[in-house]
Motif scaffolding. Structure first.
Motif, mmCIF file in Angstrom:
data_model
loop_
_atom_site.group_PDB
_atom_site.id
_atom_site.type_symbol
_atom_site.label_atom_id
_atom_site.label_comp_id
_atom_site.label_asym_id
_atom_site.label_seq_id
_atom_site.Cartn_x
_atom_site.Cartn_y
_atom_site.Cartn_z
ATOM 1 N N VAL A 139 11.248 7.200 -1.118
ATOM 2 C CA VAL A 139 11.420 8.504 -0.476
ATOM 3 C C VAL A 139 12.813 8.582 0.127
ATOM 4 C CG1 VAL A 139 10.569 10.079 1.294
ATOM 5 C CG2 VAL A 139 8.953 8.598 0.078
ATOM 6 N N LEU A 140 13.555 9.606 -0.254
ATOM 7 C CA LEU A 140 14.869 9.862 0.329
ATOM 8 C C LEU A 140 14.725 11.025 1.305
ATOM 9 C CD1 LEU A 140 17.205 9.595 -2.819
ATOM 10 C CD2 LEU A 140 16.357 7.797 -1.300
ATOM 11 N N VAL B 46 -1.250 5.849 0.459
ATOM 12 C CA VAL B 46 -0.003 5.114 0.233
ATOM 13 C C VAL B 46 0.590 4.749 1.588
ATOM 14 C CG1 VAL B 46 2.303 5.202 -0.773
ATOM 15 C CG2 VAL B 46 0.397 6.349 -1.927
ATOM 16 N N ARG B 47 0.743 3.452 1.852
ATOM 17 C CA ARG B 47 1.320 3.004 3.111
ATOM 18 C C ARG B 47 2.801 3.363 3.159
ATOM 19 N NH1 ARG B 47 1.940 -1.972 3.733
ATOM 20 N NH2 ARG B 47 1.890 -2.026 6.002
ATOM 21 N N LEU B 48 3.262 3.739 4.342
ATOM 22 C CA LEU B 48 4.641 4.176 4.529
ATOM 23 C C LEU B 48 5.435 3.093 5.248
ATOM 24 C CD1 LEU B 48 3.878 7.824 5.717
ATOM 25 C CD2 LEU B 48 4.428 7.048 3.397
ATOM 26 N N PRO C 3 8.053 15.852 6.588
ATOM 27 C CA PRO C 3 6.657 15.763 7.040
ATOM 28 C C PRO C 3 5.664 16.011 5.916
ATOM 29 C CG PRO C 3 7.972 17.025 8.603
ATOM 30 C CD PRO C 3 8.833 16.817 7.399
ATOM 31 N N GLU C 4 5.978 16.943 5.029
ATOM 32 C CA GLU C 4 5.077 17.232 3.911
ATOM 33 C C GLU C 4 4.950 16.025 2.982
ATOM 34 O OE1 GLU C 4 4.680 20.435 0.194
ATOM 35 O OE2 GLU C 4 6.395 20.518 1.564
ATOM 36 N N ILE C 5 6.065 15.373 2.692
ATOM 37 C CA ILE C 5 6.043 14.208 1.816
ATOM 38 C C ILE C 5 5.245 13.071 2.436
ATOM 39 C CG2 ILE C 5 7.469 12.387 0.801
ATOM 40 C CD1 ILE C 5 9.703 14.476 0.487
ATOM 41 N N LEU C 6 5.519 12.782 3.705
ATOM 42 C CA LEU C 6 4.833 11.668 4.370
ATOM 43 C C LEU C 6 3.341 11.931 4.483
ATOM 44 C CD1 LEU C 6 7.362 10.732 7.210
ATOM 45 C CD2 LEU C 6 7.270 9.947 4.833
ATOM 46 N N ALA C 7 2.965 13.163 4.806
ATOM 47 C CA ALA C 7 1.542 13.500 4.919
ATOM 48 C C ALA C 7 0.849 13.387 3.575
ATOM 49 C CB ALA C 7 1.391 14.907 5.483
ATOM 50 N N ALA C 8 1.493 13.857 2.529
ATOM 51 C CA ALA C 8 0.884 13.815 1.196
ATOM 52 C C ALA C 8 0.686 12.376 0.732
ATOM 53 C CB ALA C 8 1.752 14.586 0.204
ATOM 54 N N LEU C 9 1.650 11.516 1.003
ATOM 55 C CA LEU C 9 1.501 10.106 0.641
ATOM 56 C C LEU C 9 0.386 9.450 1.446
ATOM 57 C CD1 LEU C 9 5.278 9.131 0.394
ATOM 58 C CD2 LEU C 9 3.641 9.033 -1.487
ATOM 59 N N GLY C 10 0.362 9.730 2.743
ATOM 60 C CA GLY C 10 -0.683 9.162 3.579
ATOM 61 C C GLY C 10 -2.064 9.600 3.158
ATOM 62 N N PRO D 35 6.500 19.289 -9.261
ATOM 63 C CA PRO D 35 5.949 19.516 -7.921
ATOM 64 C C PRO D 35 5.429 18.215 -7.320
ATOM 65 C CG PRO D 35 5.141 21.162 -9.477
ATOM 66 C CD PRO D 35 5.848 20.120 -10.280
ATOM 67 N N LEU D 36 5.494 18.126 -6.001
ATOM 68 C CA LEU D 36 5.074 16.911 -5.309
ATOM 69 C C LEU D 36 3.657 16.505 -5.684
ATOM 70 C CD1 LEU D 36 5.588 14.740 -3.156
ATOM 71 C CD2 LEU D 36 4.810 16.388 -1.434
ATOM 72 N N ASP D 37 2.718 17.441 -5.668
ATOM 73 C CA ASP D 37 1.324 17.115 -5.989
ATOM 74 C C ASP D 37 1.176 16.565 -7.393
ATOM 75 O OD1 ASP D 37 0.517 17.863 -3.491
ATOM 76 O OD2 ASP D 37 -0.216 19.845 -4.079
ATOM 77 N N ALA D 38 1.955 17.092 -8.334
ATOM 78 C CA ALA D 38 1.865 16.635 -9.720
ATOM 79 C C ALA D 38 2.345 15.190 -9.842
ATOM 80 C CB ALA D 38 2.682 17.545 -10.627
#
Length: 267
Positions: free
Chosen positions: A120-121, A190-192, A179-186, A104-107
């Motif tokens: 990120v792809l 984590v700079r995008l 959007p979920e990936i970018l928000a979670a990294l931010g 999972p992304l959070d893990a």
């Protein structure tokens, strides 16, 4: 030895070439000695069965020995059976049924180091490109690869082959939206960095300090404006010759290695 290419077992393995079957069973097929070698070496608990022809068993005895030492079932099969199991026209004598390894992304994000390097792809559809980017991320020492729901299935046999074993080397998350990936990294600081030919910042001028993620787009049309706008910077790889552009996998590897070098000199 398994010699009947029309047996139920062979049909079940062959069915893993279909995404719907992979999704239902949670399994996929890894083809070729390098992929199977790395699966057995790095994640043997995810390898259910290894299939090997007599000739390949002699040539790659180390794979067979490692699999058996890890209590993985090893089945000797005829070349005709292996050909019926595999997606490639000329299989290399070794294949393995493996359980999926994504998290999972959070893990994945919870285990990132302070100076994380992430790839990120977003909408990568070409299997060869996706696999080669994963391989490049592994070689550059990236800490994770995040694959969006709009990208190719990483368990597609062409993707698995293109990773050349790197699929088992680094944390992987699939299926979240862009959007979920970018928000979670931010949210995790984590700079995008959007990698795009429309970028105004050249790679050698980009800030590659601290935790950051390279956001890679589609092979044909790159990153849409809304994704670029959601990133902290849009970076392009300079082209000094007459080439119209760089292949996605080439550009991704160049960017990842630039980050790896910046991280190495800062440690």
């Amino acid at each position: 030895m398994l010699t009947n290419p029309r047996s139920d077992r062979v049909k079940a393995v062959r069915a893993l070439s279909r995404r719907s079957v992979r999704a239902r069973t949670g399994e996929f097929l890894a083809e070729g000695p390098q992929a199977v070698r790395e699966a057995v070496a790095f994640r043997p608990e995810l390898v259910r069965d290894v299939y090997v022809t007599p000739e390949a068993g002699e040539r790659h005895a180390g794979i067979v020995e490692s699999a058996r030492a890890a209590s993985v079932w090893v089945h000797e099969v005829s070349p005709e059976v292996l050909a019926a199991m595999c997606d490639t026209e000329s299989p290399q004598g070794v294949a393995a049924v493996c359980r999926v390894l994504d998290l999972p992304l959070d893990a994945v994000l919870a285990d990132l180091p302070p100076d994380a390097l992430v790839c990120v792809l977003t909408n990568v559809r070409d299997p060869g490109n996706a696999g080669t980017v994963i391989r490049g991320a592994d070689a550059a020492g990236a800490d994770a690869v995040l694959v969006s729901d709009a990208s190719v299935d990483v368990y597609n046999s062409k993707v698995v082959r293109s990773t050349v074993g790197s699929l088992w080397h680094l944390p992987l998350s699939i299926g979240a939206s862009v959007p979920e990936i970018l928000a979670a990294l931010g949210d995790r600081g984590v700079r995008l960095l959007a990698a795009d030919g429309a970028g105004t910042t050249l790679l050698h001028d980009a800030d590659l300090s601290g935790p950051h993620a390279w956001v890679m787009g589609n092979e044909a049309w790159g990153l849409p404006r809304e994704v670029r706008d959601a990133c902290d910077d849009v970076v392009r790889v300079p082209i000094h010759g007459h080439a119209e552009s760089l292949n996605l996998a080439m550009a991704a590897t160049i960017c990842l290695y630039a980050s790896a070098e910046a991280r190495r000199t800062s440690r």
